[in-house]
Write a protein that holds these residues in place. Structure first.
Motif, PDB file in Angstrom:
ATOM      1  N   UNK A 225      41.448  30.968  40.692  1.00  8.53           N
ATOM      2  CA  UNK A 225      41.186  32.066  41.633  1.00  8.53           C
ATOM      3  C   UNK A 225      42.076  31.957  42.862  1.00  8.53           C
ATOM      4  N   UNK A 226      42.161  30.727  43.391  1.00 12.39           N
ATOM      5  CA  UNK A 226      43.023  30.526  44.560  1.00 12.39           C
ATOM      6  C   UNK A 226      44.473  30.852  44.230  1.00 12.39           C
ATOM      7  N   UNK A 227      44.904  30.434  43.039  1.00 11.63           N
ATOM      8  CA  UNK A 227      46.276  30.702  42.622  1.00 11.63           C
ATOM      9  C   UNK A 227      46.524  32.194  42.480  1.00 11.63           C
ATOM     10  N   UNK A 228      45.533  32.877  41.887  1.00 16.20           N
ATOM     11  CA  UNK A 228      45.668  34.324  41.726  1.00 16.20           C
ATOM     12  C   UNK A 228      45.699  35.025  43.084  1.00 16.20           C
ATOM     13  N   UNK A 229      44.835  34.538  43.999  1.00 14.89           N
ATOM     14  CA  UNK A 229      44.794  35.144  45.335  1.00 14.89           C
ATOM     15  C   UNK A 229      46.106  34.899  46.065  1.00 14.89           C
ATOM     16  N   UNK A 230      46.651  33.657  45.936  1.00 15.25           N
ATOM     17  CA  UNK A 230      47.927  33.346  46.587  1.00 15.25           C
ATOM     18  C   UNK A 230      49.050  34.184  45.988  1.00 15.25           C
ATOM     19  N   UNK A 231      48.982  34.385  44.669  1.00 10.64           N
ATOM     20  CA  UNK A 231      50.009  35.197  44.018  1.00 10.64           C
ATOM     21  C   UNK A 231      49.921  36.643  44.477  1.00 10.64           C
ATOM     22  N   UNK A 232      48.682  37.114  44.606  1.00  8.56           N
ATOM     23  CA  UNK A 232      48.508  38.490  45.064  1.00  8.56           C
ATOM     24  C   UNK A 232      48.990  38.640  46.492  1.00  8.56           C
ATOM     25  N   UNK A 233      48.711  37.665  47.338  1.00 11.37           N
ATOM     26  CA  UNK A 233      49.163  37.715  48.736  1.00 11.37           C
ATOM     27  C   UNK A 233      50.675  37.671  48.800  1.00 11.37           C
ATOM     28  N   UNK A 234      51.267  36.786  48.009  1.00 13.63           N
ATOM     29  CA  UNK A 234      52.723  36.687  47.994  1.00 13.63           C
ATOM     30  C   UNK A 234      53.352  37.980  47.491  1.00 13.63           C
ATOM     31  N   UNK A 235      52.748  38.593  46.492  1.00 12.76           N
ATOM     32  CA  UNK A 235      53.256  39.859  45.966  1.00 12.76           C
ATOM     33  C   UNK A 235      53.181  40.955  47.008  1.00 12.76           C
ATOM     34  N   UNK A 236      52.090  40.932  47.760  1.00 15.77           N
ATOM     35  CA  UNK A 236      51.942  41.944  48.812  1.00 15.77           C
ATOM     36  C   UNK A 236      52.980  41.738  49.908  1.00 15.77           C
TER      37      UNK A 236
END
Length: 255
Positions: A225-236
């Protein structure tokens, strides 16, 4: 006493069955011994009574014989004694007392006390009749006494056998079976405790493994979940940077 038996439930059931059978056998032998002792005590009293009667009857018979010898003469008495016929054979039958064959002499219903002697009135003497009668009584009393003594002897032998068997059961067989049963029960109980402890240990180990597996899954899920959230933040952030980097991008300014 060393117990050489495999401690299994089948042997436990077998030993308990043997113990029940041995206990019943001991109780029966003890009752048999008690009954035989009561019987032999009655026979002892009866033998004492018969011996007293024989002693009294012998005294009366010898007194009558002495009187007969005085009145008739020794030679005449001897001739009459030789003329007495031989005794008829008597029958012996048996009866069972607690499995013991007891002999009995079958006596005639109305025994002839005078042996059917062809004595005439001329040579007859009351003292002779009295002596014959008393010695005849002694004969039948001797029969009864022999039966009683033979019965008492056989009963005493049977009491010894019953006592020996009962003591063997009570002192050897029954304690041995009780010790065997106690040993098997203790062994089975110890095995049950070990099995229960092993099951508890296995259950605790399995529960610990399950808890560790759940913790691992939660950690992996949290990390994903943290990885997905970090990936989503980085994508944004990357999308924002790309938008700002375009030359035709319009930035709203405040009025």
């Amino acid at each position: 006493m060393a117990v050489k038996v495999t401690p299994t439930r089948a042997n436990l059931i077998k030993s308990k069955s043997q113990l029940t059978f041995s206990t019943k056998g001991y109780n029966l032998l003890d009752k048999k011994r008690t009954v035989l002792i009561q019987e032999i005590m009655k026979l002892v009293e009866e033998a004492n009574e018969i011996e007293e009667k024989i002693t009294d009857t012998f005294a009366q018979a010898y007194a009558a014989l002495q009187q007969c010898c005085i009145s008739m003469g020794l030679n005449n008495v001897e001739e009459y004694a030789l003329s007495i016929p031989n005794e008829d054979p008597y029958q012996v039958r048996t009866r069972s007392v607690m499995g013991v064959d007891i002999p009995e002499v079958v006596l005639p219903d109305n025994p002839d006390p005078y042996y059917s002697q062809p004595l005439g009135f001329k040579d007859n003497n009351p003292a002779l009749d009295r002596a014959i009668e008393k010695f005849n009584e002694v004969k039948f009393l001797s029969y009864k006494l022999s039966v009683v003594e033979s019965t008492a002897f056989k009963l005493s032998q049977e009491i010894k056998k019953a006592s020996k068997s009962a003591n063997a059961l009570n002192k050897i067989q029954i304690p041995k079976l009780k010790e065997t049963i106690s040993y098997i029960e203790d062994s089975i109980e110890e095995k049950d405790r070990e099995e229960h402890f092993r099951i508890k240990k296995v259950k605790a180990h399995n529960q610990a493994r399950a808890a560790a597996e759940r913790d691992r899954i939660r950690r992996e899920a949290a990390a994903a979940a943290e990885k997905a959230e970090a990936a989503a933040t980085a994508e944004a952030e990357a999308e924002t940077d790309r938008t700002l980097a375009r030359p035709d991008s319009i930035i709203d300014k405040p009025e």
